[in-house]
Design a protein around this motif. Structure first.
Motif, mmCIF file in Angstrom:
data_model
loop_
_atom_site.group_PDB
_atom_site.id
_atom_site.type_symbol
_atom_site.label_atom_id
_atom_site.label_comp_id
_atom_site.label_asym_id
_atom_site.label_seq_id
_atom_site.Cartn_x
_atom_site.Cartn_y
_atom_site.Cartn_z
ATOM 1 N N GLU A 14 33.284 47.958 51.050
ATOM 2 C CA GLU A 14 32.283 48.376 50.089
ATOM 3 C C GLU A 14 30.899 48.312 50.716
ATOM 4 O O GLU A 14 30.577 47.377 51.442
ATOM 5 C CB GLU A 14 32.330 47.484 48.849
ATOM 6 C CG GLU A 14 33.587 47.682 48.040
ATOM 7 C CD GLU A 14 33.585 46.872 46.779
ATOM 8 O OE1 GLU A 14 32.590 46.929 46.047
ATOM 9 O OE2 GLU A 14 34.576 46.196 46.528
ATOM 10 N N ALA A 15 30.104 49.327 50.442
ATOM 11 C CA ALA A 15 28.745 49.353 50.967
ATOM 12 C C ALA A 15 27.954 48.191 50.382
ATOM 13 O O ALA A 15 28.083 47.863 49.212
ATOM 14 C CB ALA A 15 28.073 50.682 50.618
ATOM 15 N N THR A 16 27.147 47.557 51.205
ATOM 16 C CA THR A 16 26.353 46.425 50.737
ATOM 17 C C THR A 16 24.969 46.856 50.282
ATOM 18 O O THR A 16 24.259 46.093 49.668
ATOM 19 C CB THR A 16 26.224 45.365 51.844
ATOM 20 O OG1 THR A 16 25.654 45.993 52.993
ATOM 21 C CG2 THR A 16 27.566 44.767 52.186
ATOM 22 N N ALA A 17 24.603 48.070 50.585
ATOM 23 C CA ALA A 17 23.301 48.579 50.167
ATOM 24 C C ALA A 17 23.423 50.074 49.903
ATOM 25 O O ALA A 17 24.121 50.779 50.613
ATOM 26 C CB ALA A 17 22.252 48.326 51.247
ATOM 27 N N VAL A 18 22.731 50.526 48.885
ATOM 28 C CA VAL A 18 22.785 51.939 48.531
ATOM 29 C C VAL A 18 22.276 52.795 49.681
ATOM 30 O O VAL A 18 22.726 53.906 49.899
ATOM 31 C CB VAL A 18 21.960 52.198 47.254
ATOM 32 C CG1 VAL A 18 21.900 53.678 46.937
ATOM 33 C CG2 VAL A 18 22.535 51.421 46.092
ATOM 34 N N THR A 19 21.374 52.279 50.460
ATOM 35 C CA THR A 19 20.776 53.048 51.544
ATOM 36 C C THR A 19 21.633 53.076 52.800
ATOM 37 O O THR A 19 21.246 53.681 53.795
ATOM 38 C CB THR A 19 19.397 52.469 51.909
ATOM 39 O OG1 THR A 19 19.564 51.097 52.288
ATOM 40 C CG2 THR A 19 18.445 52.566 50.744
ATOM 41 N N VAL A 94 30.407 56.772 36.801
ATOM 42 C CA VAL A 94 30.246 55.406 36.337
ATOM 43 C C VAL A 94 31.553 54.639 36.558
ATOM 44 O O VAL A 94 32.623 55.118 36.198
ATOM 45 C CB VAL A 94 29.857 55.373 34.841
ATOM 46 C CG1 VAL A 94 29.868 53.959 34.295
ATOM 47 C CG2 VAL A 94 28.496 56.017 34.643
ATOM 48 N N ASP A 95 31.446 53.463 37.172
ATOM 49 C CA ASP A 95 32.603 52.597 37.387
ATOM 50 C C ASP A 95 32.836 51.814 36.095
ATOM 51 O O ASP A 95 32.080 50.921 35.760
ATOM 52 C CB ASP A 95 32.338 51.653 38.554
ATOM 53 C CG ASP A 95 33.520 50.761 38.884
ATOM 54 O OD1 ASP A 95 34.552 50.834 38.184
ATOM 55 O OD2 ASP A 95 33.406 49.994 39.852
ATOM 56 N N ARG A 96 33.872 52.167 35.366
ATOM 57 C CA ARG A 96 34.124 51.549 34.067
ATOM 58 C C ARG A 96 34.801 50.185 34.168
ATOM 59 O O ARG A 96 35.006 49.531 33.160
ATOM 60 C CB ARG A 96 34.968 52.479 33.219
ATOM 61 C CG ARG A 96 34.198 53.737 32.906
ATOM 62 C CD ARG A 96 35.013 54.750 32.191
ATOM 63 N NE ARG A 96 34.213 55.953 32.057
ATOM 64 C CZ ARG A 96 34.184 56.678 30.968
ATOM 65 N NH1 ARG A 96 34.900 56.347 29.939
ATOM 66 N NH2 ARG A 96 33.446 57.751 30.927
ATOM 67 N N GLN A 97 35.152 49.772 35.371
ATOM 68 C CA GLN A 97 35.810 48.487 35.553
ATOM 69 C C GLN A 97 34.911 47.506 36.292
ATOM 70 O O GLN A 97 34.810 46.355 35.922
ATOM 71 C CB GLN A 97 37.122 48.659 36.323
ATOM 72 C CG GLN A 97 37.905 47.385 36.545
ATOM 73 C CD GLN A 97 38.422 46.780 35.248
ATOM 74 O OE1 GLN A 97 38.450 47.422 34.210
ATOM 75 N NE2 GLN A 97 38.823 45.531 35.312
ATOM 76 N N GLY A 98 34.295 47.945 37.343
ATOM 77 C CA GLY A 98 33.470 47.069 38.165
ATOM 78 C C GLY A 98 32.012 47.426 38.043
ATOM 79 O O GLY A 98 31.541 47.851 36.996
ATOM 80 N N ASN A 99 31.290 47.261 39.132
ATOM 81 C CA ASN A 99 29.862 47.556 39.104
ATOM 82 C C ASN A 99 29.457 48.385 40.316
ATOM 83 O O ASN A 99 28.402 48.185 40.892
ATOM 84 C CB ASN A 99 29.046 46.271 39.038
ATOM 85 C CG ASN A 99 29.344 45.350 40.210
ATOM 86 O OD1 ASN A 99 30.137 45.679 41.085
ATOM 87 N ND2 ASN A 99 28.712 44.199 40.225
ATOM 88 N N SER A 100 30.318 49.316 40.693
ATOM 89 C CA SER A 100 30.044 50.160 41.848
ATOM 90 C C SER A 100 29.960 51.622 41.416
ATOM 91 O O SER A 100 30.817 52.434 41.745
ATOM 92 C CB SER A 100 31.139 49.986 42.905
ATOM 93 O OG SER A 100 31.123 48.690 43.422
ATOM 94 N N GLY A 102 29.104 55.410 41.347
ATOM 95 C CA GLY A 102 29.036 56.343 42.459
ATOM 96 C C GLY A 102 27.993 57.407 42.218
ATOM 97 O O GLY A 102 27.253 57.374 41.231
ATOM 98 N N ALA A 103 27.939 58.344 43.124
ATOM 99 C CA ALA A 103 27.035 59.486 43.010
ATOM 100 C C ALA A 103 27.850 60.748 43.214
ATOM 101 O O ALA A 103 28.661 60.823 44.128
ATOM 102 C CB ALA A 103 25.942 59.391 44.066
ATOM 103 N N LEU A 104 27.662 61.711 42.344
ATOM 104 C CA LEU A 104 28.330 63.002 42.475
ATOM 105 C C LEU A 104 27.402 63.933 43.235
ATOM 106 O O LEU A 104 26.242 64.098 42.870
ATOM 107 C CB LEU A 104 28.660 63.572 41.102
ATOM 108 C CG LEU A 104 29.587 62.701 40.250
ATOM 109 C CD1 LEU A 104 29.733 63.287 38.859
ATOM 110 C CD2 LEU A 104 30.932 62.535 40.911
#
Length: 115
Positions: A14-19, A94-100, A102-104
């Motif tokens: 998992e990415a640790t930063a959006v950038t 939107v991640d409906r289970q976790g907090n990750s 995404g971007a379309l």
């Protein structure tokens, strides 16, 4: 049968930063941090579990093509507690289970058809 026996060619972290520019892609290839080779087709729900699913759970999820809420155990699907990420892909990521969330990208066109 458990459906987690394939040997991965790349590992996902998992990415640790959006950038960071790197992450998990669906419907495209990751070419050095850029989405390429976009798939032309329909994607409905995307789910990631922390364990492999057995054949009975996969069949229950398929549910004769009728979507079901994977956040709740139902019938032979008993892996709701193993669900890590769950994207319904309904005009957002939107991640409906976790907090990750995404971007379309790539100007996706939405359909009300269930693939």
């Amino acid at each position: 049968a458990v459906f987690n026996s394939a040997t991965p060619t790349k590992l996902h972290q998992e990415a640790t930063a959006v950038t960071s520019g790197r992450g998990l892609l669906f419907g495209a290839s990751d070419t050095n941090g850029t989405a390429t080779g976009n798939v032309i087709g329909k994607i409905d729900d995307i789910a990631i579990w922390t364990t492999g699913l057995d054949a009975a759970a996969v069949l229950a999820i398929y549910n004769s093509g009728v979507p079901t809420d994977l956040r709740r155990d139902k019938g032979n699907y008993d892996n709701a507690s193993d669900l890590k990420h769950y994207y319904k892909v309904q005009s957002n990521a939107v991640d409906r289970q976790g907090n990750s969330d995404g971007a379309l990208v790539g100007d996706p066109v939405y359909s009300t058809d269930t693939p």
